[in-house]
Design a protein around this motif. Sequence first.
Motif, mmCIF file in Angstrom:
data_model
loop_
_atom_site.group_PDB
_atom_site.id
_atom_site.type_symbol
_atom_site.label_atom_id
_atom_site.label_comp_id
_atom_site.label_asym_id
_atom_site.label_seq_id
_atom_site.Cartn_x
_atom_site.Cartn_y
_atom_site.Cartn_z
ATOM 1 N N GLY A 1 8.413 -16.624 -1.729
ATOM 2 C CA GLY A 1 9.058 -15.619 -0.909
ATOM 3 C C GLY A 1 8.068 -14.568 -0.445
ATOM 4 N N THR A 2 8.370 -13.964 0.683
ATOM 5 C CA THR A 2 7.586 -12.850 1.215
ATOM 6 C C THR A 2 8.484 -11.628 1.223
ATOM 7 N N ARG A 3 8.108 -10.638 0.462
ATOM 8 C CA ARG A 3 8.872 -9.390 0.453
ATOM 9 C C ARG A 3 8.196 -8.409 1.402
ATOM 10 N N PHE A 4 8.900 -8.031 2.461
ATOM 11 C CA PHE A 4 8.349 -7.095 3.434
ATOM 12 C C PHE A 4 8.540 -5.656 2.965
ATOM 13 N N ARG A 5 7.646 -4.806 3.368
ATOM 14 C CA ARG A 5 7.771 -3.394 3.062
ATOM 15 C C ARG A 5 9.032 -2.841 3.729
ATOM 16 N N PRO A 6 9.690 -1.868 3.105
ATOM 17 C CA PRO A 6 10.887 -1.292 3.734
ATOM 18 C C PRO A 6 10.568 -0.800 5.144
ATOM 19 N N GLY A 7 11.358 -1.238 6.096
ATOM 20 C CA GLY A 7 11.163 -0.834 7.485
ATOM 21 C C GLY A 7 10.186 -1.679 8.274
ATOM 22 N N ALA A 8 9.438 -2.550 7.585
ATOM 23 C CA ALA A 8 8.336 -3.247 8.254
ATOM 24 C C ALA A 8 8.749 -4.509 8.984
ATOM 25 N N PHE A 9 10.000 -4.923 8.839
ATOM 26 C CA PHE A 9 10.406 -6.167 9.492
ATOM 27 C C PHE A 9 10.983 -5.926 10.888
ATOM 28 N N ARG A 10 11.214 -4.664 11.243
ATOM 29 C CA ARG A 10 11.850 -4.411 12.534
ATOM 30 C C ARG A 10 11.041 -4.986 13.692
ATOM 31 N N GLY A 11 9.724 -4.875 13.620
ATOM 32 C CA GLY A 11 8.882 -5.400 14.685
ATOM 33 C C GLY A 11 8.983 -6.908 14.818
#
Length: 272
Positions: free
Chosen positions: A96-106
């Motif tokens: 799994g890849t856990r994205f930083r909070p807020g970082a997936f919007r892009g």
Amino acid sequence: MTIKLAADDRYKGVVHPGAVGKVFRLERYLPEPDLAPFVEYFWLVAWQLPQGVVHVQRTLPSPCIHVVFDNGRSGVFGVMTGAFEYTLRDSGRVLGTRFRPGAFRGFLGGPVQSITDRELPLSALFDCDDAEAERAVLGAHDDAGTVAAASAILRRAMPPNDPQIERIGGIFQAIKEHPDVTQVQQLADRLDISVRRLQMLFKDYVGASPKWVIRRNRLLDAADQLANGTDVDLAALAQALGYYDQAHFTTDFEKLVGKPPADYRRSCKEST
């Protein structure tokens, strides 16, 4: 090159963390520098159980997007507001890849709340065939190869850096460092921002409300203390978490973890 994370805080969020290393292997790896603005870490779970043995592992929700490579179940998982259970049998592994909070919007190209409690196929956001991407990642010979294959897929859709990611990271750090903050108004006052603006920012970039994130962090802290055998006064803990009384705390804790606080503490002690 992948770097394994330090042991500190590695299993927070895993219900009954005593199963790690006994029933399954859990590793967490830092991303390469170009992915670091977006990815918090990669996590890998691997297991090999005797025939007929089944283990159901429960994991507490996080305010982060996960891109998961799993045999027949790969996908992009929005913020899941409830606990997640996964049944382990035979042998296998999941990355799994856990994205930083807020970082997936892009990557998503729109408000993250639109995929809260939803799952999307990998091909919806990345330039890939779902089955081929899954084979490339899970077919790698070792952990480093698995992470490298997943990283290559993520790079196909990597957006420009967004300064809001760092801003949101600072808000999450404030929540973590100030356990006395149990209400959204308290957080807004500390950040010198309106509650309305804070709520809109979380809707757009995080996918969960500030209230949910604060409460989830406090319950996660409580579960971590109880799982590690800390002698906790449950009434005092409920008050410290901002609950009106212990009964409401117990109800929320059981809904999330699956057991009342006292029972969970006891079961964790028995499993060590």
